[in-house]
Design a protein around this motif. Structure first.
Motif, PDB file in Angstrom:
ATOM      1  N   ALA A  47      59.332  25.694 -37.527  1.00  0.00           N
ATOM      2  CA  ALA A  47      57.935  25.405 -37.019  1.00  0.00           C
ATOM      3  C   ALA A  47      57.266  26.624 -37.356  1.00  0.00           C
ATOM      4  CB  ALA A  47      57.956  25.054 -35.527  1.00  0.00           C
ATOM      5  N   TYR A  48      57.606  27.722 -37.188  1.00  0.00           N
ATOM      6  CA  TYR A  48      56.706  29.052 -37.404  1.00  0.00           C
ATOM      7  C   TYR A  48      56.603  29.171 -38.739  1.00  0.00           C
ATOM      8  CZ  TYR A  48      57.183  29.861 -32.516  1.00  0.00           C
ATOM      9  OH  TYR A  48      57.066  29.497 -31.011  1.00  0.00           O
ATOM     10  N   CYS A  49      57.199  29.019 -39.592  1.00  0.00           N
ATOM     11  CA  CYS A  49      56.912  29.184 -41.185  1.00  0.00           C
ATOM     12  C   CYS A  49      56.121  28.288 -41.570  1.00  0.00           C
ATOM     13  CB  CYS A  49      58.427  29.267 -42.019  1.00  0.00           C
ATOM     14  SG  CYS A  49      59.221  30.865 -41.622  1.00  0.00           S
ATOM     15  N   ARG A  50      56.191  27.055 -41.197  1.00  0.00           N
ATOM     16  CA  ARG A  50      55.354  25.975 -41.511  1.00  0.00           C
ATOM     17  C   ARG A  50      53.995  26.351 -40.845  1.00  0.00           C
ATOM     18  NH1 ARG A  50      53.216  23.333 -45.333  1.00  0.00           N
ATOM     19  NH2 ARG A  50      52.397  21.429 -44.708  1.00  0.00           N
ATOM     20  N   LEU A  51      53.796  26.677 -39.632  1.00  0.00           N
ATOM     21  CA  LEU A  51      52.543  26.846 -38.954  1.00  0.00           C
ATOM     22  C   LEU A  51      51.757  27.934 -39.750  1.00  0.00           C
ATOM     23  CD1 LEU A  51      50.470  26.725 -36.783  1.00  0.00           C
ATOM     24  CD2 LEU A  51      51.952  28.505 -35.380  1.00  0.00           C
ATOM     25  N   ALA A  52      52.633  29.048 -40.304  1.00  0.00           N
ATOM     26  CA  ALA A  52      51.999  30.105 -40.983  1.00  0.00           C
ATOM     27  C   ALA A  52      51.518  29.614 -42.430  1.00  0.00           C
ATOM     28  CB  ALA A  52      52.986  31.310 -41.318  1.00  0.00           C
TER      29      ALA A  52
ATOM     30  N   LYS B  52      44.647  25.013 -37.098  1.00  0.00           N
ATOM     31  CA  LYS B  52      42.999  24.962 -37.196  1.00  0.00           C
ATOM     32  C   LYS B  52      42.703  25.989 -35.795  1.00  0.00           C
ATOM     33  CE  LYS B  52      39.834  21.546 -38.423  1.00  0.00           C
ATOM     34  NZ  LYS B  52      39.814  21.396 -39.826  1.00  0.00           N
ATOM     35  N   ALA B  53      43.287  25.495 -34.756  1.00  0.00           N
ATOM     36  CA  ALA B  53      42.422  26.307 -33.558  1.00  0.00           C
ATOM     37  C   ALA B  53      43.002  27.687 -33.550  1.00  0.00           C
ATOM     38  CB  ALA B  53      43.479  25.456 -32.232  1.00  0.00           C
ATOM     39  N   LEU B  54      43.941  27.990 -34.074  1.00  0.00           N
ATOM     40  CA  LEU B  54      44.432  29.513 -34.077  1.00  0.00           C
ATOM     41  C   LEU B  54      43.366  30.207 -35.047  1.00  0.00           C
ATOM     42  CD1 LEU B  54      47.802  31.045 -34.368  1.00  0.00           C
ATOM     43  CD2 LEU B  54      46.135  31.975 -35.846  1.00  0.00           C
ATOM     44  N   VAL B  55      43.030  29.654 -36.134  1.00  0.00           N
ATOM     45  CA  VAL B  55      42.056  30.167 -37.203  1.00  0.00           C
ATOM     46  C   VAL B  55      40.827  30.275 -36.741  1.00  0.00           C
ATOM     47  CG1 VAL B  55      40.867  30.104 -39.190  1.00  0.00           C
ATOM     48  CG2 VAL B  55      43.383  29.467 -39.269  1.00  0.00           C
ATOM     49  N   GLU B  56      40.324  28.979 -35.750  1.00  0.00           N
ATOM     50  CA  GLU B  56      38.894  29.245 -35.530  1.00  0.00           C
ATOM     51  C   GLU B  56      38.866  30.199 -34.341  1.00  0.00           C
ATOM     52  OE1 GLU B  56      38.522  24.875 -34.210  1.00  0.00           O
ATOM     53  OE2 GLU B  56      38.032  24.312 -36.305  1.00  0.00           O
TER      54      GLU B  56
ATOM     55  N   LEU C 187      50.354  26.754 -42.887  1.00  0.00           N
ATOM     56  CA  LEU C 187      49.309  25.897 -42.511  1.00  0.00           C
ATOM     57  C   LEU C 187      47.910  26.606 -42.008  1.00  0.00           C
ATOM     58  CD1 LEU C 187      50.772  22.872 -40.623  1.00  0.00           C
ATOM     59  CD2 LEU C 187      49.652  22.635 -42.856  1.00  0.00           C
ATOM     60  N   ILE C 188      48.434  27.934 -41.363  1.00  0.00           N
ATOM     61  CA  ILE C 188      47.104  28.792 -41.091  1.00  0.00           C
ATOM     62  C   ILE C 188      46.637  29.326 -42.442  1.00  0.00           C
ATOM     63  CG2 ILE C 188      46.718  30.942 -40.215  1.00  0.00           C
ATOM     64  CD1 ILE C 188      48.941  30.519 -37.984  1.00  0.00           C
ATOM     65  N   GLY C 189      47.249  29.464 -43.511  1.00  0.00           N
ATOM     66  CA  GLY C 189      46.834  30.051 -44.923  1.00  0.00           C
ATOM     67  C   GLY C 189      46.056  28.948 -45.130  1.00  0.00           C
ATOM     68  N   GLU C 190      46.303  27.740 -45.209  1.00  0.00           N
ATOM     69  CA  GLU C 190      45.597  26.670 -45.837  1.00  0.00           C
ATOM     70  C   GLU C 190      44.198  26.689 -44.846  1.00  0.00           C
ATOM     71  OE1 GLU C 190      47.724  22.722 -45.865  1.00  0.00           O
ATOM     72  OE2 GLU C 190      49.252  23.847 -47.058  1.00  0.00           O
ATOM     73  N   GLU C 191      44.243  26.415 -43.636  1.00  0.00           N
ATOM     74  CA  GLU C 191      43.042  26.505 -42.964  1.00  0.00           C
ATOM     75  C   GLU C 191      42.051  27.564 -43.022  1.00  0.00           C
ATOM     76  OE1 GLU C 191      41.959  23.933 -41.177  1.00  0.00           O
ATOM     77  OE2 GLU C 191      43.829  22.749 -41.798  1.00  0.00           O
ATOM     78  N   LEU C 192      42.601  28.713 -43.295  1.00  0.00           N
ATOM     79  CA  LEU C 192      41.948  29.950 -43.441  1.00  0.00           C
ATOM     80  C   LEU C 192      40.998  29.772 -44.866  1.00  0.00           C
ATOM     81  CD1 LEU C 192      41.383  32.680 -42.398  1.00  0.00           C
ATOM     82  CD2 LEU C 192      43.335  33.524 -43.376  1.00  0.00           C
ATOM     83  N   ALA C 193      41.872  29.337 -45.709  1.00  0.00           N
ATOM     84  CA  ALA C 193      41.262  29.068 -47.103  1.00  0.00           C
ATOM     85  C   ALA C 193      40.090  28.139 -46.989  1.00  0.00           C
ATOM     86  CB  ALA C 193      42.185  28.667 -48.140  1.00  0.00           C
ATOM     87  N   ALA C 194      40.379  27.011 -46.042  1.00  0.00           N
ATOM     88  CA  ALA C 194      39.446  25.929 -46.058  1.00  0.00           C
ATOM     89  C   ALA C 194      38.257  26.501 -45.359  1.00  0.00           C
ATOM     90  CB  ALA C 194      39.977  24.809 -45.266  1.00  0.00           C
TER      91      ALA C 194
END
Lengths: 271, 271, 271, 271
Positions: free
Chosen positions: A182-187, A140-144, A189-196
């Motif tokens: 962790a990195y693949c999972r983070l990637a 979330k923080a990375l996307v923001e 989640l970034i996709g999910e947050e970006l969509a959100a």
């Protein structure tokens, strides 16, 4: 920062032994004679960059990453390389020209994502021990942060295409092989947050993005991210160079009717 | 020779499909989704360049060739790449710079040998059917022609080293794998003829020479010879770039006391 | 041919003095402090390459040659440079990329003509003393040799254009300035012989051809021919890079409908 | 940011006219035929980049800047170029290789200073109207900002040398010619503030720094700063390439005794 001349070098990568009748190349503690025929190219690349041999699973995932990056049609680097063929350059000038064409907007975005991810997780200790909640916070923080600085998260979104089939496939391979971390999972989640952040509209991960995540989970430094693309894509640049050369074209150029001149006419010339 | 603009291209290498919800990259008739995780990098490189899948034995030999070419210490291309790191360039500029450094005297000799061998055997029909006697005749003729034109056979002799352990190793792998054919045998015979022309003094085959022979027996066009070196060695250039960058050196330069000025002094300056 | 390491260099071009409070750069016997503000760029370029100052007439002709080479619209090197801008590279990667794009078929033809002319006249002693008859014999022989080897004389004929206004203009300047000598005359005679060989159909000299002739008459080595183009055209590459960057384009690419795939379809894929 | 294909281009720099028997190259409203023989290379470069002709004083200062940048002995870019000669590359590969070697730490510092200066003064309206007090305020702020971010002001300080005679000479020429303006004065004040911040110890302006100031006062965009160096120094790269080529050296390489291997020995090899 140390100013250095050309007479002192230190390297932990390779030693070329050449004396007393012994001739050997030692790479990261391994004899070249053992590596030739003993390991695949992906193994050797992993060894060169990390200083240790990959597990078979890690080598398999690196192979998948290299294969996924090997070709994308007459995309810019291969277009450049084919143009060079038509101008009559050497194959090395063409491949070199295609490689230096990679820039911040083309081929460089994976590194930006890798750096951002590595800087976030690097502070949190062993990546394997980072929980899902924490990863979501970081995503979330990375996307923001990215959206604040200009509106895009590097490694997501595909110009001219809807989705990129290479991304889910690579993630699936990483999962199968057990290197999904962790990195693949983070990637993801970034996709999910970006969509959100876009009201649910998906902005799919592209090959630059997935490559960054997969490589970090394999233990590579984020600074090596571009190299996987450069090395793999050099095959495309070479293949397209050879095909264009065989077609015997000359002088790939823009058509005059596709260039609009918006400058002054000579009649208006003054000083 | 056909002058071409930038609006018409033909390629048998790759198609990027992107319509009706279908997104796929097709390489030489194979879906990228099948290749990722399905084949190794060496397989994919073979497919890209030859348009057909290698046998497992062929892929193994190509892997061996790539591994043999991946690193040679801080040899010129990696020296260039490390210098670039100290000047603060991008990794792609450094790898591109190391690649365009390959020239007729460095890294380019394998192609010369490959061309000479391919032009001789290419006229004789199926390479597998060429007998030992004929190969020896061709080897002798090739050596004589090379010695007439300046005294060297490209691909033999190792500057600064006595022998090159990579050459016998690669030939052994080719033999084991069953890809050792007319070109590898021709290369051996060239070595014998070369030694004979020097009163028995051996001039060992180097990695450029063996690479040319092995690649031709794998079915590659002689024009692709340099690419194996460029692609494989890009890993070395990348690894050395990253190591030099981590050492935080700056401005790799020549020492003033190692440069002799042989020109005019300003006191003597006239027009 | 001498194998050399990186610790011994000899140069007659430049000395960097740096001791006892004295700091100076000496170029070919001239102090940089005197050159700055004292001579034009063309003077300094002539000095660097020939080791002597040009006469004002020679400097004027070199300026004309550089100006004639400075720009040719979005020709290949500037097209490459603009593409690089759209990919987000540095200006030096873009200019370097445009420069290495020069090849045997684009930008390299002047050198071929210069070499052929220099090898012919070089054997005949003082160029100024070579008579018209002899020049015509050499022109005829050069054209015949070129036509035998593939049908073209490098430096003549303009792809996509009828005539090249730069050629007659440069020759006129050389004539005015008094540097028009054996090489320029030879180039004219080559044009005549070439037309004669085509039943009178003119094949006009292009800027590569005239540049070669003019530079040889100025005393430059034929091996320097390409440099005038590289140096001058780097301005075009830089200017177009900056213009494209200001237009904020991204990812210059080929349109999918302009690429024909002629390879196998995946349905037909086998091994 | 606009994604663009290769079929639509706009330029105000140049039009190549080729129809109805008329052939002309128009550069920024001037006919190439008038420019050849009519203006110097520096005039043409100014015109290309700024779209207007320089005054004679401006052209003289640009010439001085180009001459000051043309050569610095076997400095890194020329060292690279000479190495390439020893590897047997083309002159364009060597010059291109030297150009892409420029990086943030070598050759790139002038641009950083130019950008910082242009961003400060750009906000203050007509540079000619900015008073001395305000310039000093900006100089102080620029130095403080730079020192906060790592301790160096780009364009000041000379590695390996005490002072750089090119800087005062170029400033003197600018003063004589009347182009010395707000940017040159700001650069001087930055030097004063930098010395003050070090307890009076001078950190002299180098050629990168003075080049940035002089070019901004000539009206160039800060983004063009590196181009003056690239274009001018290409002459050095070319001259050194030709000299090394004439020396017939081969394979410029590092001496084995100057490379320390700090990695693992093969005896310790495991995975």
């Amino acid at each position: 920062m140390a100013t250095r001349d050309m007479t002192q070098w230190e390297t932990a990568i390779c030693k070329v032994v050449s004396h007393d009748g012994e001739e050997e190349i030692v790479i990261r503690g391994h004899r070249m004679s053992d590596l030739i025929g003993g390991v695949s190219f992906a193994h050797a690349m992993f060894l060169m960059l990390q200083g240790r041999m990959p597990t078979p699973a890690q080598a398999r995932v690196l192979d998948a990453l290299l294969v996924a990056s090997i070709e994308h049609g007459i995309a810019p680097p291969s277009m450049i390389s084919r143009c060079f063929a038509s101008y009559g350059t050497s194959i090395q000038a063409a491949v070199g020209g295609g490689i230096i064409a990679f820039g911040d907007r083309m081929g460089g975005l994976g590194e930006q994502l890798a750096q951002a991810m590595a800087e976030r997780l690097g502070k949190l200790g062993d990546p394997a021990a980072i929980g899902e909640d924490r990863l979501r916070v970081e995503a979330k923080a990375l996307v923001e942060a990215a959206l604040r600085n200009g509106g895009r998260v590097p490694g997501y979104g595909i110009p001219l295409h809807g989705t990129d089939p290479r991304a889910p496939r690579l993630l699936a391979i990483a999962r199968e092989a057990g290197t999904f971390g962790a990195y693949c999972r983070l990637a993801e989640l970034i996709g999910e947050e970006l969509a959100a952040s876009r009201g649910g509209k998906a902005v799919p991960m592209n090959v630059d993005g997935v490559g960054a995540a997969v490589a970090l989970d394999l233990g590579f430094d984020w600074r090596a991210t571009r190299l996987f693309l450069l090395t793999a894509r050099s095959v495309s640049m070479g293949a397209h160079f050879l095909e264009e050369q065989a077609q015997d074209t000359t002088w790939r150029h823009l058509r005059a009717d596709q260039i609009a001149y918006t400058g002054r006419e000579p009649d208006n010339a003054g000083s």
